[in-house]
Design an enzyme around this catalytic site. Structure first.
Site, PDB file in Angstrom:
ATOM      1  CG  ASP A 396      64.554  79.426  46.039  1.00  0.00           C
ATOM      2  OD1 ASP A 396      63.776  80.146  45.878  1.00  0.00           O
ATOM      3  OD2 ASP A 396      65.436  79.753  47.001  1.00  0.00           O
ATOM      4  CD  GLU A 399      63.357  84.036  40.945  1.00  0.00           C
ATOM      5  OE1 GLU A 399      64.445  84.030  41.200  1.00  0.00           O
ATOM      6  OE2 GLU A 399      62.166  83.566  41.796  1.00  0.00           O
ATOM      7  CG  ASP A 463      61.063  84.347  49.432  1.00  0.00           C
ATOM      8  OD1 ASP A 463      60.810  83.144  49.395  1.00  0.00           O
ATOM      9  OD2 ASP A 463      62.395  84.823  49.109  1.00  0.00           O
TER      10      ASP A 463
END
Lengths: 672, 672
Positions: A396, A399, A463
């Site tokens: 995950d 960013e 998401d």
């Protein structure tokens, strides 16, 4: 192959990319500009507002061209008699740029635009596959929740957390586009960049450094251009067969997850993996249940986990977990990394840079330090995950690298930020390689940047909201697959059911079922319980939904032999498994603008139902073939839009008459 | 007086404005930039999104200074050896600029900023009196509804009509600021401009043309600077005495308005005018009841209006109407103007430019055609309004001039747009002068730009929401008075009760009463029924509200002798009637940041209650005087913040002990 041709002309030059006029540089209408500016970065939990305090933007009106044994060199200056500011060496495949004044940190390029031109790529774009007419900042970030300033969801997220986002926000930007004029352009830079396709006469590409290269690609066939890009940026590692031979169930209820899996298998689901992201334990925040970011098995939440994993393995079911590049400051790995000096530091103190992830703080492992990257690959992913028995994980984030961080190798945070997802992917790939599990262990990422696919075997669309909304719902995962596919990434998938549930927006049975249908026709079918599992319907929370899901897993598993051939093709050509229609059907220009369907390879067209309350659906079928509607088996001529029945359980899918897989498709058509 | 001093220094120069270092121009840090760009204008019903397609921004690093008999001349170029791009002639009061390349249409100036510096002005600013730390585009437009991206109102207006606005949107911008460093700067241009006060080290002023002049003003006392600005931009024509000797009732119910006025008078209200904007008749739209934009008495809605007006005049009550510079295409004046060639034209056809005002279309009278301006002044305002018997009107709009219009005198719409409000004001003033009614007839405007006050006797703060909201409610009218006052405008007022009622947001009794209290202490106390009168409480719709209003009109009327002295002072010095505290109390720096109070002249401090549910309020009282709370008569030393009781009916007002008006103030204090 020679892609680039320089043609001196009048008081400037033209530059061709294949057969397309790319640059038309003249004194009165220069194509190249350099300048200086100071970035202002306002960051909040992965959401960024970047603005530029611009000092200078200098049109490089004056050009002179030297012939050298290595090729042409263009010297560009603000005007005759002033020192050149930019040197461009032209080679067969692009332009090598050198700023001749070290202060220059802004660059603009104006490429020729043509009426009706389509522009694809920009990394993984969620809102628009064709980027024509819009502006796309390219900066890895949270994609936003809602992503549409006209919706209440976006308004509330903007108001409460600056997190509403906009159409161009993406976890995976990339300064690369493919033009319908049959060329592609890539800026070789990790700086903030922006592709502005609003002007009818030119595309303006901006970067906050002078890029090292402008790379150009050209071919008559779009598929060949995508193949070139895949070769350039790296083929995705091949998907392991197990990952597409059944569904991967996302459950995170501790050991209860095992019983729930058994019930779903008992209901007829074909399961190849169990993904328990809570394998590390939980912490509860106002956003929902979050994981405990200390990357090791939590044997309180999962007693005897090793034994569970071994037992699953005996049945051919893999166990997957979760990891990201941050370490919670209240975890043991943080202490270990801090002691070893593996954490990125603050500018103003020899202290780890601590990032707020929403009610908890984390350190950032400094992957520019080879020892730190090795530690994370071997000590964390290797020892705690692979050696423990995991066959895969969600890798995950990536960013959130702060731009004002102090890194081991001295890289400016403004240049490291975009590079980070690819570095993060490489750390994961290195860990897998260290255990000789390449092609067997699987990790999937939402963050990306140029080259991410060379390391990461599977992209995931991030998401989505748990709804049908235009800019953050189920339909965005199709555009994400199409655009990232144009960059040469072969494998893409999404959270089945969506992820983000806020302000009372929860999953409906219909959404879950439509998303199951979509995921059945993507290479990996993986479910997710979302950010607030307890508030939302789950696949096993309703018998109709479960039965439908189980049926779709059987369809998905049945498709595995076909998907295997698509993986073979991807390895060979770089073509994506989920594919913009024009890659196979370029000669039918009516295909070029389609962004809600995809070719699942050349032999199947998938047009998922991505709106609520629909029992019929329209799909465009490319000219040049006859198409057979999967479920009823009815034939349709290509080159037209058809409307078909699309009840729950029979997503609009068509296969090509004459396909070598006709027998398989026919059999699947009898499954519903 | 010499304000400007040029000091050659090193590889550049310094420029002083009075005692303040204004420019520090060096090769490494230039203060002046020129460039080229193309504006992109997205306009919708008075709301504008302007963006710039920038081509070049050239730092003018190289400067040479010539001494001439007329003063210093600075020649500025991009670098040594290249032709100069800008010529600046320095005189005592500023800089005269000349672009030496006709293509240059962008200009930037970086002025020295200092820590703690305050910056006031920018025309009429509604959200922030001190502009430090923010960016202010200066372009006349609708101010927006809500004006705060965190509010539901703003979101809904943005979503439904792109009309939510932001903190800087204003009907009346002006490229002028006053610095706490005791100088003022004005850009002499009508182009789009932007004052960016975000950088801690410089202010960046941008204009979309090279301004003709940069005008500078300096004095040790802020009041003297404001006086200079008032002299420069023009004193406002003196308010007629009748306008402050009682309230002006805004009613628009046709002839029913007269009966309602009588009832309000019977309830004790002191009335000096009746303002019926519906004197032209109505049309109904989804926004509410709109007026019929054909500027003549509608004797269907107002039978025997001439006689009514005469009867009111006999009782000393003036009748006021409404006009704006547009003509509805279904009205008779449109036909007349069109036949005479008085309408602004489209670029692409010899046809009138038609503007959508929300469910009806209008032509734009082309005031750059002297015959058209004369026609509007004499034929429309003169004959239909003044000759008919009107003593005043709302001169609405002025912000909507399309930028792509074709004007009689050839002015580019981008340059005419900001100029329009002042031109519109001049047409009104000319009409009044033509009937020898200057100083007797009154008109009031929300739109403005540089010089509007030279023609328009009264500003009005535009269309507030009917609420207490921070950026679009009652409190904004105070900031509007303070900022426009800094530009040298003396007279300001607001719609008593607010105007815009949308999405179920309606007036409360409390809001009406607090607004009555505020307006009692402004030179003109004028009520408005709002955009949706029927949905909202009116002053005469509740006995408590009416009784309170009547009391406040009596306070207002009682203050008239004091206001007359403030008008005398304004005529003499240019100081505004409602006044930032630091104009009179500069030596108390704690006054400088106050933006929710004002001096009503030097002898009164008004601190209106602008939040709901308050029965106490705090106010800052300037050092250097003793202050007497109006109602109870209690004394407070200055130089401190006091908390006082502030029940409905007793707004926090303080007068200066020792004032020559003490007897009047004492008497008024006994009225509540």
């Amino acid at each position: 192959m020679t892609v680039v041709r320089l043609i001196p002309a009048g008081d400037g030059f033209d530059l061709m990319a294949g057969d397309a006029l790319l640059l038309r540089h003249r004194v009165a209408s220069p194509a190249l500009f350099v300048g200086t500016g100071t970035a202002d970065v306002d960051a909040y939990r992965g959401n960024y507002v970047l603005s530029d305090r611009l000092d200078a933007r200098i049109p490089l009106t004056h050009s002179t061209i030297d012939s050298t044994p290595a090729g042409a060199v263009i010297w560009l200056a603000a005007s005759a008699g002033t020192p050149p500011l930019l040197r461009i060496a032209v080679d067969d495949a692009g332009l090598a740029l050198a700023a001749l004044d070290p202060a220059l940190n802004r660059f603009w390029l104006r490429c020729v635009a043509e009426p009706g031109e389509r522009l694809w790529g920009g990394g993984e774009q969620l809102s628009y596959f064709d980027m024509a007419g819009r502006r796309f900042p390219l900066w890895t970030s949270e994609p936003g929740v809602g992503r549409d300033k006209s919706t209440q969801m976006t308004f509330q997220c903007d108001r409460d957390g600056r997190s509403g986002g906009d159409y161009w926000n993406t976890n995976y930007p990339q300064p690369t586009y493919v033009s319908s004029r049959r060329y592609a352009l890539h800026l070789d830079t990790t700086a903030y960049s922006c592709f502005d396709f609003r002007d009818p006469t030119f595309h303006e590409l901006e970067a906050w450094e002078v890029p090292a290269r402008i790379e150009l690609f050209a071919a008559d066939r779009f598929a060949a251009i995508v193949g070139q890009l895949s070769t350039r940026f790296g083929r995705q590692p091949r998907l392991p067969a197990w990952s597409y031979e059944g569904a991967i169930l996302g459950l995170k209820q501790g050991v209860e997850s095992f019983a729930r899996m058994e019930a779903m298998i008992a209901a007829g689901a074909v399961v190849s993996g169990l993904w328990c992201e809570d394998w590390v334990g939980l912490r509860v925040t106002s956003f929902g249940k979050r994981l405990f970011w200390d990357w090791k098995a939590n044997e309180t939440r999962y007693p005897h986990l090793r034994e569970w994993i071994a037992a699953l393995a005996d049945r051919g079911i893999r166990f997957l977990g979760y990891v990201n590049p941050y370490l919670a400051i209240d975890g043991s790995l943080y202490a270990e990394a801090r002691a070893a000096g593996y954490l990125a530091l603050r500018q103003d103190a020899d202290e780890p840079y601590v990032v707020d992830f929403g009610e908890f703080d984390c350190g950032v492992v400094d992957f520019t330090n080879p020892a730190a990257a090795d530690w994370f690959a071997d000590r964390v992913i290797g020892r705690e995950m692979l050696d423990y028995g995991l066959s895969g994980w969600m890798a995950d984030f990536g960013e959130y690298l702060p731009t004002d961080v102090r890194l081991h190798d001295g890289t400016d945070g403004m240049l490291a930020h975009n590079a980070w997802p690819t570095i993060w992917a490489e750390v994961n790939a290195r860990a897998i390689a260290s255990r000789d599990r390449t092609g067997d262990a699987l990790f999937f990422m939402r963050a990306g940047f140029t080259g991410v696919g060379a390391h990461c075997p599977l992209l995931w669309a991030g998401d989505q909201c748990v709804d049908f909304s235009r800019h953050d719902g189920i339909g965005t995962v199709i555009r994400a697959a199409l655009s990232s596919g144009m960059m040469g990434n072969a494998y893409h998938h999404s959270d089945l059911g969506g992820y983000t549930s806020l302000y009372g927006n929860v999953r409906t049975p219909e959404l879950l079922m439509r998303w199951s249908e979509l995921c059945a026709f993507t290479p990996v079918m993986r479910s997710h319980e979302g950010n607030r599992p307890d508030d939302n319907l789950q696949l096993d929370g309703d018998p109709t939904v479960l039965s439908h899901f189980a049926a779709m897993t059987r369809v998905h598993a049945a498709l595995a032999p076909y998907v295997a051939t698509l993986c073979d093709e991807a390895a060979k050509t770089g073509l994506p498994v989920q594919r913009p229609l024009m890659l196979d059907w370029q000669d039918d220009p009516d295909c070029w603008g389609i962004e809600t369907q995809y070719g699942y390879g050349r032999d199947m067209i998938v047009a998922p139902v991505i709106e609520p309350d629909r029992d019929r659906w329209t799909a465009y079928l490319p000219a040049g073939a006859t198409w057979i509607h999967l479920w009823p088996g009815t034939q349709h001529d290509g080159g037209r839009t058809v409307e078909v029945a699309a009840p729950i359980g029979q997503p609009p899918v068509f296969w090509r008459a004459g396909s070598p897989h006709a027998a398989l498709f026919t059999a699947i058509g009898h499954m519903a």
